[in-house]
Design an enzyme around this catalytic site. Sequence first.
Site, PDB file in Angstrom:
ATOM      1  N   GLY A 135      -0.078  -1.398  -0.387  1.00 36.85           N
ATOM      2  CA  GLY A 135      -0.080  -0.144   0.302  1.00 36.85           C
ATOM      3  C   GLY A 135       1.031   1.197  -0.479  1.00 36.85           C
ATOM      4  O   GLY A 135       2.129   1.497   0.165  1.00 36.85           O
TER       5      GLY A 135
ATOM      6  N   GLY B  83       4.065   1.550   8.500  1.00 37.31           N
ATOM      7  CA  GLY B  83       3.530   2.862   7.573  1.00 37.31           C
ATOM      8  C   GLY B  83       2.078   3.258   9.067  1.00 37.31           C
ATOM      9  O   GLY B  83       1.371   3.952   7.775  1.00 37.31           O
TER      10      GLY B  83
ATOM     11  N   CYS C 136      -7.647  -6.803   6.397  1.00 33.64           N
ATOM     12  CA  CYS C 136      -7.825  -7.115   4.987  1.00 33.64           C
ATOM     13  C   CYS C 136      -9.069  -8.441   4.619  1.00 33.64           C
ATOM     14  O   CYS C 136      -9.131  -8.861   3.542  1.00 33.64           O
ATOM     15  CB  CYS C 136      -6.502  -8.140   5.167  1.00 33.64           C
ATOM     16  SG  CYS C 136      -6.053  -9.282   6.753  1.00 33.64           S
TER      17      CYS C 136
ATOM     18  N   CYS D 124      -3.320  -9.454  15.910  1.00 35.25           N
ATOM     19  CA  CYS D 124      -3.145  -9.371  14.562  1.00 35.25           C
ATOM     20  C   CYS D 124      -1.072  -8.820  14.963  1.00 35.25           C
ATOM     21  O   CYS D 124      -0.019  -8.965  14.639  1.00 35.25           O
ATOM     22  CB  CYS D 124      -3.412  -8.965  13.350  1.00 35.25           C
ATOM     23  SG  CYS D 124      -2.127  -9.787  11.480  1.00 35.25           S
TER      24      CYS D 124
END
EC number: 2.8.1.13
Length: 349
Positions: free
Chosen positions: A11, A119, A193, A94
């Site tokens: 991304g 990020g 996701c 996660c």
Amino acid sequence: MNKVVVGLSGGVDSSVAAAVLHHQGYEVIGLTLWLMKGKGQCCSEGMVDAAFICEQLGIPHHIVDSRDVFQANIVNYLVSGYEAGITPLPCSQCNRAVKFGPMLNYARQELGCDRIATGHYARIRYDEISQRYQLLRAIDRNKDQSYFLYDLSQEMLAGTVFPLGDQTKEDTRRIAAEFDLKTASKPESQDLCLIEAHGSMKTFLDQYIHQKEGDIVDLEGKVLGKHQGIHHYTIGQRKGLGVAAPEPLYVVKLDPIMNQVIVANRANAGRSDCTVTRLNWVSIAAPSTPIRVETQIRYRSSAVPVDLIPLEDNRVKLVFDEPEFGITPGQAAVFYDGEILLGGGIIEL
């Protein structure tokens, strides 16, 4: 030269994190985690884009097969939670169990590097007085992701850099365009996701959980309709109930034993308190006496003032000033003092 391993999802945010650190003179190594089995096409596309970014920047790119770790810690965690009538928050789980911990271990053991970067929109600073690494909200409050990072350990924070924490999303897009990165105009990804890979949480869960018809009832136990599985519902849900009523109804409880979805009107859907367990204290040590904090109970909700009362067994009780709507077992309650994230845990009722 300083070396840093950058987690690359493919991304724009992680791409810019890598580009900025590379431009600043760091020896940057790209690392992508292969997370999903089967239909995880978002990950395969992400890996291709991540590889392209590394080639564009002239940096090495490593791919680590984390599918079994993701299955054990996220997929199984989600399925068992929904079967039990709670709505788990997979992203914080996660980040700790699949991403930051394993990435740091890989960086140290395989690449001889003791620092990683991502990020994420958040900030880290070291407090000399408490001798703790503190986690802070991002400058761009609309993009702030500290809520999902509350479960990171001190060791993880000590080895992590967030290059985007002091800038806005618009800054990130502008920098990506300046570096002519392939991902500069890439659309925003889903927060989860699994939804991006499967289309909806319902579609994903239906692969693992058998649909079992049950009753939708009100607080008095009156049957108002039928459902096709409690895993299709979450606390606070209004749409998609399929129940005719003179006023809007909201899900207030999921009962896996009776296989019931319990609904109520808005006036009866709030709670004045809840218990939070599995606590992780980040910027302060665990308090031994009640304290006043701001608490965020969902990613997109506003933080509200509460009295936090310590209990035994790594639990606290939260008492809200006013009844709070949508308190959901399995989601995270994250505690703040202004921009400083104090800690957080998992909501129980």
